[in-house]
Design a protein around this motif. Sequence first.
Motif, short mmCIF file in Angstrom:
data_model
loop_
_atom_site.label_atom_id
_atom_site.label_comp_id
_atom_site.label_asym_id
_atom_site.label_seq_id
_atom_site.Cartn_x
_atom_site.Cartn_y
_atom_site.Cartn_z
N TRP A 254 0.82 -1.22 0.00
CA TRP A 254 0.00 0.00 0.00
C TRP A 254 0.85 1.27 0.00
CZ3 TRP A 254 -5.18 0.27 -0.68
CH2 TRP A 254 -5.89 -0.94 -0.59
N MET A 255 2.15 1.10 0.06
CA MET A 255 3.07 2.24 0.08
C MET A 255 3.55 2.53 -1.34
SD MET A 255 4.97 0.91 3.55
CE MET A 255 6.34 2.03 3.47
N PRO A 256 4.34 3.59 -1.54
CA PRO A 256 4.80 3.91 -2.90
C PRO A 256 5.56 2.77 -3.56
CG PRO A 256 5.20 5.74 -1.41
CD PRO A 256 4.73 4.60 -0.55
N ALA A 257 5.58 2.74 -4.88
CA ALA A 257 6.28 1.69 -5.63
C ALA A 257 7.74 1.61 -5.19
CB ALA A 257 6.20 1.98 -7.12
N GLY A 258 8.20 0.40 -5.02
CA GLY A 258 9.57 0.18 -4.57
C GLY A 258 9.69 -0.10 -3.08
N SER A 259 8.65 0.17 -2.30
CA SER A 259 8.73 -0.03 -0.85
C SER A 259 8.90 -1.50 -0.50
CB SER A 259 7.47 0.53 -0.18
OG SER A 259 7.36 1.92 -0.37
N VAL A 260 8.19 -2.38 -1.21
CA VAL A 260 8.34 -3.81 -0.96
C VAL A 260 9.79 -4.24 -1.19
CG1 VAL A 260 7.66 -6.12 -1.71
CG2 VAL A 260 5.94 -4.31 -1.54
N SER A 261 10.40 -3.71 -2.24
CA SER A 261 11.77 -4.06 -2.58
C SER A 261 12.76 -3.54 -1.54
CB SER A 261 12.14 -3.50 -3.96
OG SER A 261 11.20 -3.90 -4.93
N LEU A 262 12.57 -2.30 -1.10
CA LEU A 262 13.47 -1.74 -0.09
C LEU A 262 13.46 -2.57 1.19
CD1 LEU A 262 12.63 2.08 -0.44
CD2 LEU A 262 14.71 0.93 -1.22
N ILE A 263 12.27 -2.96 1.61
CA ILE A 263 12.15 -3.76 2.83
C ILE A 263 12.72 -5.15 2.61
CG2 ILE A 263 10.46 -4.83 4.39
CD1 ILE A 263 8.73 -2.32 3.99
N TYR A 264 12.49 -5.71 1.41
CA TYR A 264 13.00 -7.05 1.12
C TYR A 264 14.52 -7.11 1.22
CZ TYR A 264 14.64 -11.06 -1.49
OH TYR A 264 15.32 -12.19 -1.86
N PHE A 265 15.22 -6.19 0.57
CA PHE A 265 16.68 -6.25 0.58
C PHE A 265 17.24 -6.03 1.99
CE2 PHE A 265 16.08 -5.39 -4.01
CZ PHE A 265 16.79 -6.47 -4.50
N ALA A 266 16.58 -5.18 2.77
CA ALA A 266 16.99 -5.02 4.17
C ALA A 266 16.78 -6.32 4.94
CB ALA A 266 16.20 -3.89 4.82
N ASP A 267 15.65 -6.96 4.71
CA ASP A 267 15.37 -8.23 5.39
C ASP A 267 16.37 -9.30 5.00
OD1 ASP A 267 13.85 -10.27 6.81
OD2 ASP A 267 13.17 -10.92 4.83
N ARG A 268 16.81 -9.31 3.75
CA ARG A 268 17.77 -10.33 3.31
C ARG A 268 19.09 -10.22 4.06
NH1 ARG A 268 16.56 -14.70 1.98
NH2 ARG A 268 18.33 -15.03 0.61
N VAL A 269 19.54 -8.98 4.29
CA VAL A 269 20.78 -8.81 5.06
C VAL A 269 20.54 -9.22 6.52
CG1 VAL A 269 22.48 -7.14 5.87
CG2 VAL A 269 21.60 -6.99 3.54
N ASN A 270 19.40 -8.83 7.06
CA ASN A 270 19.07 -9.21 8.43
C ASN A 270 18.95 -10.72 8.58
OD1 ASN A 270 18.22 -8.30 11.18
ND2 ASN A 270 16.32 -9.32 10.61
N GLN A 271 18.48 -11.39 7.52
CA GLN A 271 18.30 -12.84 7.57
C GLN A 271 19.62 -13.60 7.58
OE1 GLN A 271 15.66 -14.88 7.87
NE2 GLN A 271 14.22 -13.20 8.05
N LEU A 272 20.72 -12.94 7.20
CA LEU A 272 22.00 -13.65 7.20
C LEU A 272 22.35 -14.14 8.60
CD1 LEU A 272 24.44 -14.60 5.59
CD2 LEU A 272 25.50 -12.37 5.99
N PRO A 273 22.46 -13.26 9.61
CA PRO A 273 22.69 -13.79 10.96
C PRO A 273 21.47 -14.49 11.54
CG PRO A 273 22.45 -11.40 11.04
CD PRO A 273 22.52 -11.78 9.58
N LEU A 274 20.27 -14.00 11.22
CA LEU A 274 19.07 -14.61 11.77
C LEU A 274 18.91 -16.05 11.29
CD1 LEU A 274 16.35 -14.64 13.21
CD2 LEU A 274 15.33 -13.51 11.22
N GLY A 275 19.07 -16.26 9.99
CA GLY A 275 18.92 -17.61 9.46
C GLY A 275 20.00 -18.55 9.94
N VAL A 276 21.25 -18.06 9.98
CA VAL A 276 22.36 -18.91 10.41
C VAL A 276 22.22 -19.29 11.86
CG1 VAL A 276 24.85 -18.97 10.80
CG2 VAL A 276 23.95 -18.01 8.68
N LEU A 277 22.04 -18.31 12.74
CA LEU A 277 22.04 -18.57 14.17
C LEU A 277 20.71 -19.14 14.65
CD1 LEU A 277 23.88 -15.30 15.24
CD2 LEU A 277 24.86 -17.57 14.93
#
Length: 520
Positions: A254-277
């Motif tokens: 529901w936010m401006p175009a590209g918002s899903v993508s911005l959150i996704y790439f941030a989540d992917r970096v966050n998932q590196l330690p989250l997924g591993v540990l």
Amino acid sequence: MFRAFLTVGGWTMASRVLGLVRDQLLAILIGVGAMQDAYQVAFRLPNMFRRLFGEGAFNAAFVPMFSSILHRDGLPTAQRFANEALGVLSFWLLALTVLGEVFMPQVVWVIGSGFARRPEVFDLAVTLSRITFPYMLLICAAALVSGVLNGLDRYAAAAAAYVLFNVVGIAAILWLTPHVPSVAHAAAWGVTISGVVQLGALLWAARRAGLHFSLPRPRMTPEMRVLMRRIAPGLVGSGVTQLNLVVDTIVATWMPAGSVSLIYFADRVNQLPLGVLGAAAGTSMLPLLSRQIQAGEIDAAHRTQGRAIEYALVLTLPAALALIALAAPIMATLFGYGKFTTLDAVLSAQSLCAYAVGLPFFVLVKVLGPGFFARGDTATPVRLGMITLALNFALNLALYRPLAHVGPPLASSLASMINVLLLAGTLGRRGQLRADRALISRLARMALAAMVMTAVLVAAQHGPLAHVEAQRPLRRAVELGLLIVVGMGVYGGMLHALGVVSAAEAWRGLSGRLRRRRAS
């Protein structure tokens, strides 16, 4: 347990690193915009099932039952139980897959309702989702085989299978793109093809271990009824983090175009330690904790839970603070190329900071969950999970307008904090979690070491390691690498100085593990 923790963590780390390479290709070739948003919504659904089943609900329900039957009745009976579970699971998931393909527009409307305002994006999301949806069936079958291997203390093959997801995904983006309408279509086909490869690799590993899977006629035996009753609530109880991310995605559409993508790439970096540990702690802890509780070894079970908390937080605390301190250079170095602009990197870094605030709590949810699942209790986590989901949704609605792309990640972090407090408080009241003085002291010293490391990283970015201009990607990568090395050195030195970890003992443990690897 520590050896299993390292095995699962090592393979998961390899998978996450390859996942970053895959995401870099998506960022370079697609960038941030409507096509990326549509693909991420299409990817969210099967990826959620991968994490829920591969790392969550199915593991939480199946592994304790399989371990208990194996301990009580032997391998042949446990193998029969696994085959029956495969038959029932495959039947229901095949039916769900067919229904999903038929009613995909309605499914996409649920997880990406904001796209309805942009018909071309909505139609693309529906097409891509129909390509990726069969992955759900394949990965759930693979999760069952992984659960059997984990129950037999064979963690390497199950953990290594997830590496194939990203290997196949990278290959599809590179080689399939010229033959399909877009990069997004190639990436979507890569998701489903990887499911076939993962399932095949796990069945091969199981056969080498002496296990022979078959697909019997689905029958609701008493064991299957118990398993299904435990899986259903566990989908929420162990998957609160993933369901919160889905809520984030819904709001972001529901936010401006590209918002899903911005959150996704941030989540992917966050998932590196989250997924591993998180995955390593939960996966390696659950079978051991189940056996100890079955055998009545209550003190040993408490020690196992305490060690799992220590193992997770000793790396999660510095990871969270480092992500906050280095968010901008991390996002610029990893994704700031091609169609992913410098502004995109800065905006996505803001989302990353919001996710990193909750990183220790995301991991603790995975560590505390097995305390319930090993005792056959999936009802309590689901009740607490529903509270957390409602809170996350309310926070999303409150924050997404004033904070834009930072609102949904921050809502997830705050909700995860509450979830940990509820889980830990419930276990504590039942006498199933003991936070003794030694554990509290070690955690406090870990936190102090992480804060000192953070102060050094912040100071370094304004001193001799101040980051260079965005137009110099090689120098930017070298600088980030130096900052990471400095941070690791400071944190390791502080752990040693504060008596949390002895450098000599850590070296002896690592060298001993390497010798055992070479001997085997």
